[in-house]
Design a protein around this motif. Structure first.
Motif, PDB file in Angstrom:
ATOM      1  N   LYS A   1       0.828  -1.203   0.000  1.00  0.00           N
ATOM      2  CA  LYS A   1       0.000   0.000   0.000  1.00  0.00           C
ATOM      3  C   LYS A   1       0.869   1.262   0.000  1.00  0.00           C
ATOM      4  CE  LYS A   1      -4.371   0.930   2.194  1.00  0.00           C
ATOM      5  NZ  LYS A   1      -5.141   0.854   3.419  1.00  0.00           N
ATOM      6  N   LYS A   2       1.957   1.229   0.746  1.00  0.00           N
ATOM      7  CA  LYS A   2       2.867   2.352   0.830  1.00  0.00           C
ATOM      8  C   LYS A   2       3.556   2.597  -0.513  1.00  0.00           C
ATOM      9  CE  LYS A   2       5.753   3.971   4.571  1.00  0.00           C
ATOM     10  NZ  LYS A   2       6.645   3.588   5.639  1.00  0.00           N
ATOM     11  N   ILE A   3       3.979   1.552  -1.191  1.00  0.00           N
ATOM     12  CA  ILE A   3       4.643   1.659  -2.490  1.00  0.00           C
ATOM     13  C   ILE A   3       3.675   2.230  -3.529  1.00  0.00           C
ATOM     14  CG2 ILE A   3       5.668   0.333  -4.384  1.00  0.00           C
ATOM     15  CD1 ILE A   3       6.915  -1.476  -2.263  1.00  0.00           C
ATOM     16  N   ILE A   4       2.432   1.756  -3.532  1.00  0.00           N
ATOM     17  CA  ILE A   4       1.427   2.250  -4.479  1.00  0.00           C
ATOM     18  C   ILE A   4       1.140   3.729  -4.230  1.00  0.00           C
ATOM     19  CG2 ILE A   4      -0.988   2.050  -5.161  1.00  0.00           C
ATOM     20  CD1 ILE A   4      -0.712  -0.978  -4.735  1.00  0.00           C
ATOM     21  N   THR A   5       1.055   4.125  -2.971  1.00  0.00           N
ATOM     22  CA  THR A   5       0.808   5.524  -2.635  1.00  0.00           C
ATOM     23  C   THR A   5       1.962   6.414  -3.104  1.00  0.00           C
ATOM     24  OG1 THR A   5      -0.445   4.827  -0.687  1.00  0.00           O
ATOM     25  CG2 THR A   5       0.307   7.114  -0.746  1.00  0.00           C
ATOM     26  N   ILE A   6       3.184   5.978  -2.881  1.00  0.00           N
ATOM     27  CA  ILE A   6       4.359   6.742  -3.332  1.00  0.00           C
ATOM     28  C   ILE A   6       4.374   6.838  -4.855  1.00  0.00           C
ATOM     29  CG2 ILE A   6       6.880   6.710  -3.450  1.00  0.00           C
ATOM     30  CD1 ILE A   6       6.850   5.538  -0.606  1.00  0.00           C
ATOM     31  N   PHE A   7       4.053   5.747  -5.541  1.00  0.00           N
ATOM     32  CA  PHE A   7       4.028   5.734  -7.002  1.00  0.00           C
ATOM     33  C   PHE A   7       3.008   6.736  -7.540  1.00  0.00           C
ATOM     34  CE2 PHE A   7       2.159   4.051 -10.944  1.00  0.00           C
ATOM     35  CZ  PHE A   7       3.276   4.110 -11.761  1.00  0.00           C
ATOM     36  N   PHE A   8       1.778   6.714  -7.034  1.00  0.00           N
ATOM     37  CA  PHE A   8       0.745   7.626  -7.512  1.00  0.00           C
ATOM     38  C   PHE A   8       1.078   9.085  -7.170  1.00  0.00           C
ATOM     39  CE2 PHE A   8      -2.150   3.885  -7.743  1.00  0.00           C
ATOM     40  CZ  PHE A   8      -2.436   4.006  -9.092  1.00  0.00           C
ATOM     41  N   THR A   9       1.685   9.317  -6.030  1.00  0.00           N
ATOM     42  CA  THR A   9       2.099  10.669  -5.665  1.00  0.00           C
ATOM     43  C   THR A   9       3.154  11.182  -6.643  1.00  0.00           C
ATOM     44  OG1 THR A   9       1.652  10.164  -3.344  1.00  0.00           O
ATOM     45  CG2 THR A   9       3.014  12.095  -3.803  1.00  0.00           C
TER      46      THR A   9
END
Length: 73
Positions: free
Chosen positions: A4-12
């Motif tokens: 979830k953290k990796i996906i959030t960083i990617f979208f940001t």
């Protein structure tokens, strides 16, 4: 949780890149418009050849007499 953290960083990161790209395009458009305006102001209005006809209320660019029609040749 880590996924979830990796996906959030990617979208940001993607959103930030999109914003930066849009800002850069907006600046380029404003610069082109500004340069076009500067060139138009620098060229002046009396750069062409004119043929003035008739008697009226317009000022002929060549002779500064009052004419009815001004035709650019």
């Amino acid at each position: 949780m880590k996924k979830k953290k990796i996906i959030t960083i990617f979208f940001t990161a993607v959103i930030l890149l999109c914003i930066i790209n849009l800002k850069r395009q907006h600046i380029c458009i404003n610069n082109e418009l500004a340069f076009s305006n500067i060139e138009a102001l620098a060229s002046g209005e009396n750069s062409g050849y004119y043929h003035c006809l008739g008697t009226g209320s317009l000022d002929c660019p060549k002779s500064l007499t009052k004419v009815a029609f001004i035709r650019e040749i």
